[in-house]
Design a protein around this motif. Sequence first.
Motif, PDB file in Angstrom:
ATOM      1  N   ASP A 221       0.193   2.404  12.655  1.00 13.88           N
ATOM      2  CA  ASP A 221      -1.032   3.151  12.642  1.00 13.88           C
ATOM      3  C   ASP A 221      -1.737   2.434  11.258  1.00 13.88           C
ATOM      4  O   ASP A 221      -0.825   1.587  10.370  1.00 13.88           O
ATOM      5  CB  ASP A 221      -0.635   4.768  12.628  1.00 13.88           C
ATOM      6  N   ARG A 222      -2.696   3.130  10.968  1.00 10.92           N
ATOM      7  CA  ARG A 222      -3.424   2.729   9.625  1.00 10.92           C
ATOM      8  C   ARG A 222      -2.392   3.118   8.278  1.00 10.92           C
ATOM      9  O   ARG A 222      -2.466   1.848   7.495  1.00 10.92           O
ATOM     10  CB  ARG A 222      -4.720   3.531   9.400  1.00 10.92           C
ATOM     11  N   PRO A 223      -1.693   4.025   8.358  1.00 12.54           N
ATOM     12  CA  PRO A 223      -0.689   4.119   6.900  1.00 12.54           C
ATOM     13  C   PRO A 223       0.209   2.863   6.963  1.00 12.54           C
ATOM     14  O   PRO A 223       0.414   2.279   5.976  1.00 12.54           O
ATOM     15  CB  PRO A 223      -0.196   5.371   7.229  1.00 12.54           C
ATOM     16  N   LEU A 224       0.739   2.677   8.377  1.00 16.64           N
ATOM     17  CA  LEU A 224       1.688   1.465   8.342  1.00 16.64           C
ATOM     18  C   LEU A 224       0.925   0.108   7.900  1.00 16.64           C
ATOM     19  O   LEU A 224       1.422  -0.502   7.296  1.00 16.64           O
ATOM     20  CB  LEU A 224       2.390   1.608   9.781  1.00 16.64           C
ATOM     21  N   LEU A 225      -0.023   0.052   8.428  1.00 19.73           N
ATOM     22  CA  LEU A 225      -0.753  -1.209   8.208  1.00 19.73           C
ATOM     23  C   LEU A 225      -1.442  -1.369   6.939  1.00 19.73           C
ATOM     24  O   LEU A 225      -1.410  -2.560   6.316  1.00 19.73           O
ATOM     25  CB  LEU A 225      -1.925  -1.499   9.157  1.00 19.73           C
ATOM     26  N   ALA A 226      -1.686  -0.231   6.035  1.00 20.30           N
ATOM     27  CA  ALA A 226      -2.281  -0.232   4.568  1.00 20.30           C
ATOM     28  C   ALA A 226      -1.073  -0.894   3.852  1.00 20.30           C
ATOM     29  O   ALA A 226      -1.597  -1.393   2.844  1.00 20.30           O
ATOM     30  CB  ALA A 226      -2.637   1.041   4.439  1.00 20.30           C
ATOM     31  N   ARG A 227       0.204  -0.985   4.249  1.00 19.51           N
ATOM     32  CA  ARG A 227       1.130  -1.226   3.154  1.00 19.51           C
ATOM     33  C   ARG A 227       1.489  -2.709   3.497  1.00 19.51           C
ATOM     34  O   ARG A 227       2.404  -3.200   2.875  1.00 19.51           O
ATOM     35  CB  ARG A 227       2.692  -0.478   3.500  1.00 19.51           C
ATOM     36  N   THR A 228       0.634  -3.323   4.176  1.00 17.17           N
ATOM     37  CA  THR A 228       0.566  -4.873   4.525  1.00 17.17           C
ATOM     38  C   THR A 228      -0.452  -5.617   4.170  1.00 17.17           C
ATOM     39  O   THR A 228      -1.504  -5.013   3.420  1.00 17.17           O
ATOM     40  CB  THR A 228       1.063  -5.105   5.963  1.00 17.17           C
ATOM     41  N   ARG A 229      -0.639  -6.836   4.440  1.00 16.01           N
ATOM     42  CA  ARG A 229      -1.708  -7.658   4.276  1.00 16.01           C
ATOM     43  C   ARG A 229      -2.631  -7.539   5.229  1.00 16.01           C
ATOM     44  O   ARG A 229      -3.931  -8.322   5.001  1.00 16.01           O
ATOM     45  CB  ARG A 229      -1.452  -9.062   3.580  1.00 16.01           C
ATOM     46  N   TRP A 230      -2.586  -6.837   6.049  1.00 21.17           N
ATOM     47  CA  TRP A 230      -3.442  -6.621   7.093  1.00 21.17           C
ATOM     48  C   TRP A 230      -4.746  -6.122   6.852  1.00 21.17           C
ATOM     49  O   TRP A 230      -4.961  -4.980   6.234  1.00 21.17           O
ATOM     50  CB  TRP A 230      -3.008  -5.934   8.371  1.00 21.17           C
ATOM     51  N   ARG A 231      -5.918  -6.782   7.332  1.00 24.17           N
ATOM     52  CA  ARG A 231      -7.331  -6.221   7.145  1.00 24.17           C
ATOM     53  C   ARG A 231      -7.992  -6.367   8.673  1.00 24.17           C
ATOM     54  O   ARG A 231      -7.653  -7.335   9.350  1.00 24.17           O
ATOM     55  CB  ARG A 231      -8.000  -6.860   5.918  1.00 24.17           C
ATOM     56  N   GLY A 232      -8.987  -5.564   8.898  1.00 20.86           N
ATOM     57  CA  GLY A 232      -9.691  -5.254   9.929  1.00 20.86           C
ATOM     58  C   GLY A 232     -10.203  -6.795  10.522  1.00 20.86           C
ATOM     59  O   GLY A 232     -10.500  -7.476   9.545  1.00 20.86           O
ATOM     60  N   GLY A 233     -10.445  -7.009  11.670  1.00 24.21           N
ATOM     61  CA  GLY A 233     -10.865  -8.597  12.059  1.00 24.21           C
ATOM     62  C   GLY A 233      -9.940  -9.303  12.198  1.00 24.21           C
ATOM     63  O   GLY A 233     -10.103 -10.706  12.591  1.00 24.21           O
ATOM     64  N   ARG A 234      -8.392  -9.325  11.851  1.00 23.04           N
ATOM     65  CA  ARG A 234      -7.413 -10.033  12.141  1.00 23.04           C
ATOM     66  C   ARG A 234      -6.676  -9.816  13.189  1.00 23.04           C
ATOM     67  O   ARG A 234      -6.541  -8.586  13.906  1.00 23.04           O
ATOM     68  CB  ARG A 234      -6.541 -10.154  10.916  1.00 23.04           C
TER      69      ARG A 234
END
Length: 138
Positions: free
Chosen positions: A102-115
């Motif tokens: 989910d967003r909280p998990l992804l927020a701890r990574t380098r992921w950004r929308g469109g990837r």
Amino acid sequence: MTGRRRLVELSHVISDGMTTLPGWPAPRVTEWLTREASRANYAPGTEFQVGRIEMIANTGTYVDTPAHRWADGADLTGVGLDRLADLPGIVVRVPAGTRAVDRPLLARTRWRGGRCCCTPAGPRTSAPTGTPPPTRRT
């Protein structure tokens, strides 16, 4: 390799009886038409085999389209190839016991929308008990 793109093959081999998720039906890989049976239906010297694969959609490497979560979302025919290939991407290693990416998990990574976000499959120790609700439609 400057200026050249690199495509990475992410496919998994699908085999008869493999575990997709514990408690979910395994794929069945069989013959629909054997070479022997085909000889009776075609010209002399003509024979071939036709395989049959029966599996749930979440087997191997797959794409969760918007239709996976939302009834009015696009299925794979409505998602352009430009949205699926030659994209900047990141591998997100999901901690054991995590129930949703989910967003909280992804927020701890380098992921950004469109990837492209790839979460490698690994062994699971228990069957899922339910599907967590989506956090927000993107």
